[in-house]
Scaffold this active site. Structure first.
Site, PDB file in Angstrom:
ATOM      1  N   HIS A  16      25.508  -8.413  -1.236  1.00 26.67           N
ATOM      2  CA  HIS A  16      25.934  -8.971  -2.586  1.00 26.67           C
ATOM      3  C   HIS A  16      24.493  -9.508  -3.259  1.00 26.67           C
ATOM      4  O   HIS A  16      24.012 -10.597  -2.927  1.00 26.67           O
ATOM      5  CB  HIS A  16      26.513 -10.202  -2.185  1.00 26.67           C
ATOM      6  CG  HIS A  16      27.336 -10.814  -3.413  1.00 26.67           C
ATOM      7  ND1 HIS A  16      28.442 -11.564  -3.648  1.00 26.67           N
ATOM      8  CD2 HIS A  16      26.739 -10.791  -4.894  1.00 26.67           C
ATOM      9  CE1 HIS A  16      28.585 -12.070  -4.864  1.00 26.67           C
ATOM     10  NE2 HIS A  16      27.523 -11.609  -5.620  1.00 26.67           N
ATOM     11  N   HIS A  18      22.647  -8.957  -7.088  1.00 27.09           N
ATOM     12  CA  HIS A  18      22.401  -8.293  -8.529  1.00 27.09           C
ATOM     13  C   HIS A  18      20.984  -8.128  -8.784  1.00 27.09           C
ATOM     14  O   HIS A  18      20.123  -9.022  -8.837  1.00 27.09           O
ATOM     15  CB  HIS A  18      23.020  -9.296  -9.424  1.00 27.09           C
ATOM     16  CG  HIS A  18      24.438  -9.624  -9.109  1.00 27.09           C
ATOM     17  ND1 HIS A  18      25.437  -9.055  -9.687  1.00 27.09           N
ATOM     18  CD2 HIS A  18      25.089 -10.662  -8.517  1.00 27.09           C
ATOM     19  CE1 HIS A  18      26.667  -9.561  -9.498  1.00 27.09           C
ATOM     20  NE2 HIS A  18      26.237 -10.501  -8.634  1.00 27.09           N
ATOM     21  N   GLU A 199      35.220 -16.868  -6.736  1.00 28.93           N
ATOM     22  CA  GLU A 199      34.125 -17.669  -7.035  1.00 28.93           C
ATOM     23  C   GLU A 199      34.463 -18.972  -7.787  1.00 28.93           C
ATOM     24  O   GLU A 199      34.516 -19.901  -7.192  1.00 28.93           O
ATOM     25  CB  GLU A 199      32.995 -17.032  -7.787  1.00 28.93           C
ATOM     26  CG  GLU A 199      31.798 -17.422  -7.783  1.00 28.93           C
ATOM     27  CD  GLU A 199      30.621 -16.574  -8.727  1.00 28.93           C
ATOM     28  OE1 GLU A 199      31.141 -15.723  -9.446  1.00 28.93           O
ATOM     29  OE2 GLU A 199      29.459 -16.877  -8.680  1.00 28.93           O
ATOM     30  N   ASP A 277      22.877 -13.106  -4.084  1.00 32.97           N
ATOM     31  CA  ASP A 277      23.411 -13.042  -5.236  1.00 32.97           C
ATOM     32  C   ASP A 277      22.393 -12.669  -6.112  1.00 32.97           C
ATOM     33  O   ASP A 277      22.099 -11.513  -6.823  1.00 32.97           O
ATOM     34  CB  ASP A 277      24.136 -14.326  -5.324  1.00 32.97           C
ATOM     35  CG  ASP A 277      25.339 -14.176  -6.321  1.00 32.97           C
ATOM     36  OD1 ASP A 277      25.475 -13.016  -6.946  1.00 32.97           O
ATOM     37  OD2 ASP A 277      26.076 -15.047  -6.866  1.00 32.97           O
ATOM     38  N   ASP A 278      21.611 -13.947  -6.597  1.00 31.44           N
ATOM     39  CA  ASP A 278      20.657 -13.903  -7.773  1.00 31.44           C
ATOM     40  C   ASP A 278      19.699 -14.870  -7.469  1.00 31.44           C
ATOM     41  O   ASP A 278      19.523 -15.841  -8.022  1.00 31.44           O
ATOM     42  CB  ASP A 278      21.159 -14.560  -9.078  1.00 31.44           C
ATOM     43  CG  ASP A 278      22.645 -13.694  -9.686  1.00 31.44           C
ATOM     44  OD1 ASP A 278      22.324 -12.397 -10.187  1.00 31.44           O
ATOM     45  OD2 ASP A 278      23.701 -14.099  -9.381  1.00 31.44           O
TER      46      ASP A 278
HETATM   47  N1  ADE Z   1      26.437 -11.547 -12.223  1.00 34.54           N
HETATM   48  C1  ADE Z   1      25.495 -12.010 -11.708  1.00 34.54           C
HETATM   49  N2  ADE Z   1      25.545 -12.971 -10.624  1.00 34.54           N
HETATM   50  C2  ADE Z   1      26.940 -13.006 -10.785  1.00 34.54           C
HETATM   51  C3  ADE Z   1      27.892 -14.126 -10.193  1.00 34.54           C
HETATM   52  N3  ADE Z   1      27.344 -14.861  -9.221  1.00 34.54           N
HETATM   53  N4  ADE Z   1      29.148 -13.866 -10.424  1.00 34.54           N
HETATM   54  C4  ADE Z   1      29.491 -13.284 -11.182  1.00 34.54           C
HETATM   55  N5  ADE Z   1      28.823 -12.457 -12.044  1.00 34.54           N
HETATM   56  C5  ADE Z   1      27.724 -12.388 -11.655  1.00 34.54           C
HETATM   57 ZN    ZN Z   2      27.578 -11.859  -7.532  1.00 37.75          ZN
END
Ligand code: ADE
Ligand code: ZN
Length: 326
Positions: A16, A18, A199, A277-278
């Site tokens: 997971h 991005h 989430e 995630d990010d």
């Molecule tokens: N796009 C990038 N990170 C995200 C996240 N945690 N939830 C939803 N969309 C995303």
């Molecule tokens: Zn995500």
């Protein structure tokens, strides 16, 4: 597990992630300069100071603005290569990463530019670091299902290079069911499908992703804890959840790491995995996410090892490759 060699040495898989969320502030400014794209922050320090999010949407506003510096194929290569260097450092052996074509094609960047740069870096990362990979095309759920269909049509010439479909962006008010028809079409094309659900949104959205989208994994899914029947279903089926601890605390899904529920879900028999995630926006890559569980939730070596094995189970690797990783 303080200052842990165990975590550093543990082989990991990331499911997971991005790719646009790996854009570090320094690279954002470098690309902004290279491409003549204006940014609303005067320097790296003030950009970092803006990473003070109170919910998912406050992050997304900044994340889409940041992504506007990505213009050329080389930009997408540089972005992805920097992420893979972090993976090599953190002993990440396999990655299944999201990209958001609509974030770029809406600005006039060709689909082939985005895909080409990311893919070339993944191929180089496999050769240089031995990191295997899959690429997941995500639809933006704040846009319409018709726009998702248009993106799928645009992706058609490239579908042999895309391994699955995802759904991300603002969850509240954009239930999975909104994308039921386009997901059915993707499944008919033979693509495995996943979706962000639970989430910020309710457990009901996780049920929708399962029943109406027929996902093979849920991204996040931590709100499953609100629904005992869903917890039993997830434990029985081992449908995986790709959980992102640092993301969840930065976006106030949990007010502090000590209140995160991932170890409870693990002990209830769910196939939960740990992901970043990010990471450029949320304070750390894979090892930092594992370390936070050790430091603030008291996760044991056994628990961290099981979380990593769950990621092998949840991945789209072949059985032979899974065996190689365990
Ligand atoms: N796009 C990038 N990170 C995200 C996240 N945690 N939830 C939803 N969309 C995303
Ligand atoms: Zn995500």
């Amino acid at each position: 597990l303080a200052a842990s060699n165990f975590i550093a040495d543990l082989p990991k898989l990331e499911l997971h992630l991005h790719i646009e969320g790996t854009l570090e502030p320094e690279l954002m400014f470098e690309l902004a300069g290279r491409n003549g794209v204006p940014l609303p922050w005067p320097d790296v320090a003030s950009l970092r100071a803006a990473y003070d999010f109170d919910c998912l949407q406050s992050f997304l506003d900044l994340y889409y603005r940041g992504a506007s510096v990505l213009v050329t194929e080389q930009d997408f290569f540089d972005l992805t290569w920097a992420y893979l260097e972090h993976c090599a450092t953190d002993k990440v052996r396999h990655v299944e990463i999201f990209f958001d074509p609509q974030t770029h094609t809406a600005r006039g960047i060709p689909f082939a530019t985005v895909l080409g740069g990311i893919e070339r870096a993944l191929q180089a990362g496999e050769e240089t670091f031995g990191i295997s990979w899959r690429l997941v095309m995500s639809f933006l759920r704040h846009l319409s299902e018709e726009e998702a269909f248009a993106t799928l049509r645009e992706a058609e010439p490239f579908l042999s290079r895309i391994h699955g479909i995802g759904l991300d962006s603002g969850e509240k008010g954009n239930p999975p069911g909104k994308f039921a028809r386009v997901y059915a079409h993707c499944r008919e094309l033979g693509l495995p499908v996943v979706a962000h659900a639970g989430e910020e949104g309710p457990a009901e959205y996780i049920w929708q992703a399962i029943r109406e989208l027929e996902v093979c994994r849920i991204d996040h899914g931590v709100r499953a804890a609100d629904d005992p029947e869903l917890l039993r279903y997830l434990a029985d089926t081992r449908l995986p959840l790709t959980v992102c601890p640092l993301s969840n605390t930065r976006l106030k899904v949990f007010d502090q790491m000590a209140h995160h529920n991932v170890l409870r879900l693990l002990e209830q028999g769910l196939c939960v995995t740990i992901n970043s995630d990010d990471p450029a926006y949320f304070g750390g890559y894979m090892n930092a996410n594992f370390q936070a569980l050790a430091d603030e939730l008291g996760a044991t070596a056994s628990q961290l090892g099981r979380l990593s094995l769950n990621a092998v189970e949840a991945s789209w690797l072949s059985l032979a490759d899974k065996a190689r990783l365990t």
